[in-house]
Design an enzyme around this catalytic site. Sequence first.
Site, PDB file in Angstrom:
ATOM      1  CD  GLU A   1      14.147 -43.172 -18.068  1.00 49.95           C
ATOM      2  OE1 GLU A   1      13.194 -43.286 -18.868  1.00 49.95           O
ATOM      3  OE2 GLU A   1      15.312 -42.938 -18.435  1.00 49.95           O
TER       4      GLU A   1
ATOM      5  CG  ASN B   1       4.788 -48.502 -10.800  1.00 48.56           C
ATOM      6  OD1 ASN B   1       4.143 -49.451 -10.354  1.00 48.56           O
ATOM      7  ND2 ASN B   1       4.603 -48.012 -12.021  1.00 48.56           N
TER       8      ASN B   1
ATOM      9  CE1 TYR C   1       8.936 -53.081 -16.753  1.00 49.43           C
ATOM     10  CE2 TYR C   1       9.082 -51.410 -15.061  1.00 49.43           C
ATOM     11  CZ  TYR C   1       8.552 -51.869 -16.240  1.00 49.43           C
ATOM     12  OH  TYR C   1       7.641 -51.102 -16.922  1.00 49.43           O
TER      13      TYR C   1
HETATM   14  C1  COA Z   1       2.873 -52.565 -14.217  1.00 47.75           C
HETATM   15  C2  COA Z   1       1.796 -53.268 -15.087  1.00 47.75           C
HETATM   16  C3  COA Z   1       2.088 -53.039 -16.552  1.00 47.75           C
HETATM   17  C4  COA Z   1       1.860 -54.772 -14.769  1.00 47.75           C
HETATM   18  O1  COA Z   1       0.906 -55.389 -15.614  1.00 47.75           O
HETATM   19  P1  COA Z   1       0.132 -56.731 -15.159  1.00 47.75           P
HETATM   20  O2  COA Z   1      -0.517 -57.279 -16.358  1.00 47.75           O
HETATM   21  O3  COA Z   1      -0.719 -56.476 -13.980  1.00 47.75           O
HETATM   22  O4  COA Z   1       1.361 -57.633 -14.723  1.00 47.75           O
HETATM   23  P2  COA Z   1       1.413 -59.210 -14.631  1.00 47.75           P
HETATM   24  O5  COA Z   1       0.065 -59.777 -14.334  1.00 47.75           O
HETATM   25  O6  COA Z   1       2.124 -59.708 -15.824  1.00 47.75           O
HETATM   26  O7  COA Z   1       2.303 -59.370 -13.324  1.00 47.75           O
HETATM   27  C5  COA Z   1       3.644 -59.694 -13.411  1.00 47.75           C
HETATM   28  C6  COA Z   1       4.314 -59.408 -12.084  1.00 47.75           C
HETATM   29  O8  COA Z   1       4.372 -58.019 -11.826  1.00 47.75           O
HETATM   30  C7  COA Z   1       4.294 -57.814 -10.394  1.00 47.75           C
HETATM   31  N1  COA Z   1       3.103 -57.032 -10.120  1.00 47.75           N
HETATM   32  C8  COA Z   1       2.238 -56.534 -11.029  1.00 47.75           C
HETATM   33  N2  COA Z   1       1.308 -55.792 -10.412  1.00 47.75           N
HETATM   34  C9  COA Z   1       1.591 -55.821  -9.088  1.00 47.75           C
HETATM   35  C10 COA Z   1       0.998 -55.236  -7.938  1.00 47.75           C
HETATM   36  N3  COA Z   1      -0.095 -54.467  -8.019  1.00 47.75           N
HETATM   37  N4  COA Z   1       1.562 -55.464  -6.752  1.00 47.75           N
HETATM   38  C11 COA Z   1       2.658 -56.228  -6.641  1.00 47.75           C
HETATM   39  N5  COA Z   1       3.266 -56.827  -7.696  1.00 47.75           N
HETATM   40  C12 COA Z   1       2.741 -56.617  -8.897  1.00 47.75           C
HETATM   41  C13 COA Z   1       4.227 -59.173  -9.764  1.00 47.75           C
HETATM   42  O9  COA Z   1       5.561 -59.584  -9.539  1.00 47.75           O
HETATM   43  C14 COA Z   1       3.621 -59.996 -10.878  1.00 47.75           C
HETATM   44  O10 COA Z   1       3.942 -61.335 -10.758  1.00 47.75           O
HETATM   45  P3  COA Z   1       2.960 -62.327  -9.946  1.00 47.75           P
HETATM   46  O11 COA Z   1       1.601 -62.149 -10.567  1.00 47.75           O
HETATM   47  O12 COA Z   1       3.596 -63.628 -10.187  1.00 47.75           O
HETATM   48  O13 COA Z   1       2.988 -61.884  -8.522  1.00 47.75           O
HETATM   49  C15 COA Z   1       0.372 -52.760 -14.706  1.00 47.75           C
HETATM   50  O14 COA Z   1       0.214 -52.804 -13.305  1.00 47.75           O
HETATM   51  C16 COA Z   1       0.063 -51.356 -15.192  1.00 47.75           C
HETATM   52  O15 COA Z   1      -0.353 -51.159 -16.323  1.00 47.75           O
HETATM   53  N6  COA Z   1       0.255 -50.338 -14.305  1.00 47.75           N
HETATM   54  C17 COA Z   1      -0.042 -48.954 -14.655  1.00 47.75           C
HETATM   55  C18 COA Z   1       0.980 -48.401 -15.632  1.00 47.75           C
HETATM   56  C19 COA Z   1       2.391 -48.563 -15.111  1.00 47.75           C
HETATM   57  O16 COA Z   1       2.705 -48.278 -13.958  1.00 47.75           O
HETATM   58  N7  COA Z   1       3.286 -49.011 -16.022  1.00 47.75           N
HETATM   59  C20 COA Z   1       4.702 -49.195 -15.735  1.00 47.75           C
HETATM   60  C21 COA Z   1       5.408 -47.918 -16.016  1.00 47.75           C
HETATM   61  S1  COA Z   1       7.176 -48.086 -15.709  1.00 47.75           S
END
Ligand code: COA
Length: 168
Positions: free
Chosen positions: A115, A120, A127
């Site tokens: 979910e 977000n 995903y």
């Molecule tokens: C969601 C989360 C886990 C992504 O982790 P991350 O290490 O930053 O992700 P990555 O560097 O592997 O990024 C992979 C892709 O995610 C997307 N992405 C991640 N953060 C993003 C942002 N702030 N804005 C837009 N796209 C984003 C992009 O498609 C990115 O690919 P790109 O770098 O080629 O553009 C991180 O932002 C996080 O911990 N957020 C807070 C907790 C959360 O919301 N978890 C998900 C709950 S469902």
Amino acid sequence: MPRDVYPKVEVSDMTIRALCEDDLPEVLDIERQGYSFPWSESVFRGCFRPDYRLWALDIGDGLSGYAVVAYMAGEAHLLNLCVAAGQRRSGAGRRLLRHLVAESARDGMSQVLLEVRNSNDGALDLYVSEGFSVIGRRPGYYPGGQEREDALVMALQTRTRVSGLLSL
Ligand SMILES: CC(C)(COP(=O)(O)OP(=O)(O)OC[C@H]1O[C@@H](n2cnc3c(N)ncnc32)[C@H](O)[C@@H]1OP(=O)(O)O)[C@@H](O)C(=O)NCCC(=O)NCCS
């Protein structure tokens, strides 16, 4: 550029291992950076069960992210995926996600379900870029400020992904 190339920051010393209870102080710190409504310590402690998989991602010698997955009825449910605020956009989230999908497939789970908050955008983008599809919506699933927020339910069939991911 292909979606599976890490385009932002080159981080070569990422490793993934099983999360352990000794990691919880760092986990709780990262959790509070990641969510307006973070999990409590007792919720995390309750996840150390045989039918759960908890993954830690280290960058260098420090914990930078984690994932919590529950195996239920032959399906993997991704309950938590979080990366430390200072380490985002360096491929850590994608790396953790690919790892847990590959391990779920290896453990015989037919699909990975999750979910995600409707708002977000970063997580949704991650995903979708890894092949997840929206299969439903849970109205008011998440607590919010004034109003509760809908969750999108997403799924990825592991059979279609496993052959490519097992080599990661
Ligand atoms: C969601 C989360 C886990 C992504 O982790 P991350 O290490 O930053 O992700 P990555 O560097 O592997 O990024 C992979 C892709 O995610 C997307 N992405 C991640 N953060 C993003 C942002 N702030 N804005 C837009 N796209 C984003 C992009 O498609 C990115 O690919 P790109 O770098 O080629 O553009 C991180 O932002 C996080 O911990 N957020 C807070 C907790 C959360 O919301 N978890 C998900 C709950 S469902």
